[in-house]
Scaffold this motif. Structure first.
Motif, mmCIF file in Angstrom:
data_model
loop_
_atom_site.group_PDB
_atom_site.id
_atom_site.type_symbol
_atom_site.label_atom_id
_atom_site.label_comp_id
_atom_site.label_asym_id
_atom_site.label_seq_id
_atom_site.Cartn_x
_atom_site.Cartn_y
_atom_site.Cartn_z
ATOM 1 N N SER A 46 0.826 -1.211 0.000
ATOM 2 C CA SER A 46 0.000 0.000 0.000
ATOM 3 C C SER A 46 0.859 1.259 0.000
ATOM 4 C CB SER A 46 -0.900 0.007 1.233
ATOM 5 O OG SER A 46 -0.127 0.171 2.407
ATOM 6 N N ASN B 146 -4.149 0.881 -2.249
ATOM 7 C CA ASN B 146 -3.181 -0.049 -2.840
ATOM 8 C C ASN B 146 -2.810 0.310 -4.275
ATOM 9 O OD1 ASN B 146 -3.203 -1.753 -0.501
ATOM 10 N ND2 ASN B 146 -5.197 -2.509 -1.162
ATOM 11 N N GLU C 205 -2.980 -1.778 -8.493
ATOM 12 C CA GLU C 205 -2.376 -2.725 -7.562
ATOM 13 C C GLU C 205 -1.143 -3.376 -8.184
ATOM 14 O OE1 GLU C 205 -6.371 -4.141 -5.106
ATOM 15 O OE2 GLU C 205 -5.454 -5.484 -6.576
#
Length: 235
Positions: free
Chosen positions: A114, A127, A156
């Motif tokens: 994150s 994230n 992500e």
């Protein structure tokens, strides 16, 4: 040319929008001459009368579970030459209860680091990091990624656990951050292929959202990856 049969299996965690995501690629498969069947349950894998005629499986099932019978059918189909392709959690974070599935796929999602805790707001964007997908030497020559360059995404960044049976076409590197517990940069596969029996497996870790799937590089790689994985010669 004889039409090929593609099976789209979707479900699991709705956050990856399995229906909308797979619908993006069905027209492409149809344009490439596939007859496409869509199933909302992985139990179809247990039906050998169906699986014997499938040339390509496109799976988008994040987490969830798979029965022993369904997994046996999936693995049997791949070993006999059915291709298996997918992206992000729909293939690399499926069926955590089944270690044999993890071996089949060759890479298991472990985490997506994150932002700095002070920047986190509690939603999925915590994230979203800016990272680069770096093509390997193999990737610069492979038909799935040939002609493409390294590219950057903001989404992500998957950290996957893997083994060296994979042919890695691209990697991504997780940097050292003072708020993370690791102490050196970690490079993990981002795009890979895997041969299993007579079958081919293709995995792309980008694909968290529809926005990412619309990225020209990501979409091109997934489309080429599905074609590469598909059985090309009928038994």
């Amino acid at each position: 040319m004889t039409a090929r049969n593609a099976l789209v299996v979707r479900g699991g965690w709705e956050g990856h929008r399995p229906v909308e995501a797979t619908e993006m690629f069905i027209p492409f498969l149809e344009q490439e001459g596939f007859r496409v069947r869509v199933e909302e349950s992985n139990e179809i894998y247990a039906d050998e009368s169906v699986m014997a005629d499938i040339d390509l499986i496109v799976q988008s099932v994040t987490m969830s579970q798979i029965s022993a019978e369904a997994f046996a059918g999936l693995r049997r189909a791949v070993e006999r030459g059915t291709g298996l392709a997918g992206w992000h959690g729909g293939i690399a974070d499926s069926y955590r209860n089944n270690s044999d599935y993890l071996q089949l796929i060759g890479g298991q999602f472990a985490t997506h680091p994150s932002k700095h805790p002070d920047q986190c707001t509690g939603d999925e964007s915590d994230n979203y990091l800016c990272y680069t997908v770096d093509l390997t030497d193999l990737g610069r020559e492979h038909e799935i990624t040939a002609g493409l360059e390294d590219f950057t995404l903001r989404t992500e960044q998957y950290w996957v656990l893997t083994d060296d049976l994979n042919d890695v076409l691209a990697t991504t590197t997780h940097p050292v951050q003072p708020y993370h517990p690791w102490h050196r940069p970690i490079t993990t596969p981002a795009i890979w292929t895997r041969n299993w029996g007579q079958g081919r497996i293709f995995v792309a870790t980008p694909g968290h959202s529809l926005v990412v799937l619309r990225d020209a590089n990501v979409r091109t790689i997934i489309e080429r990856g599905m074609l590469w994985a598909s059985r090309t010669v009928s038994e």
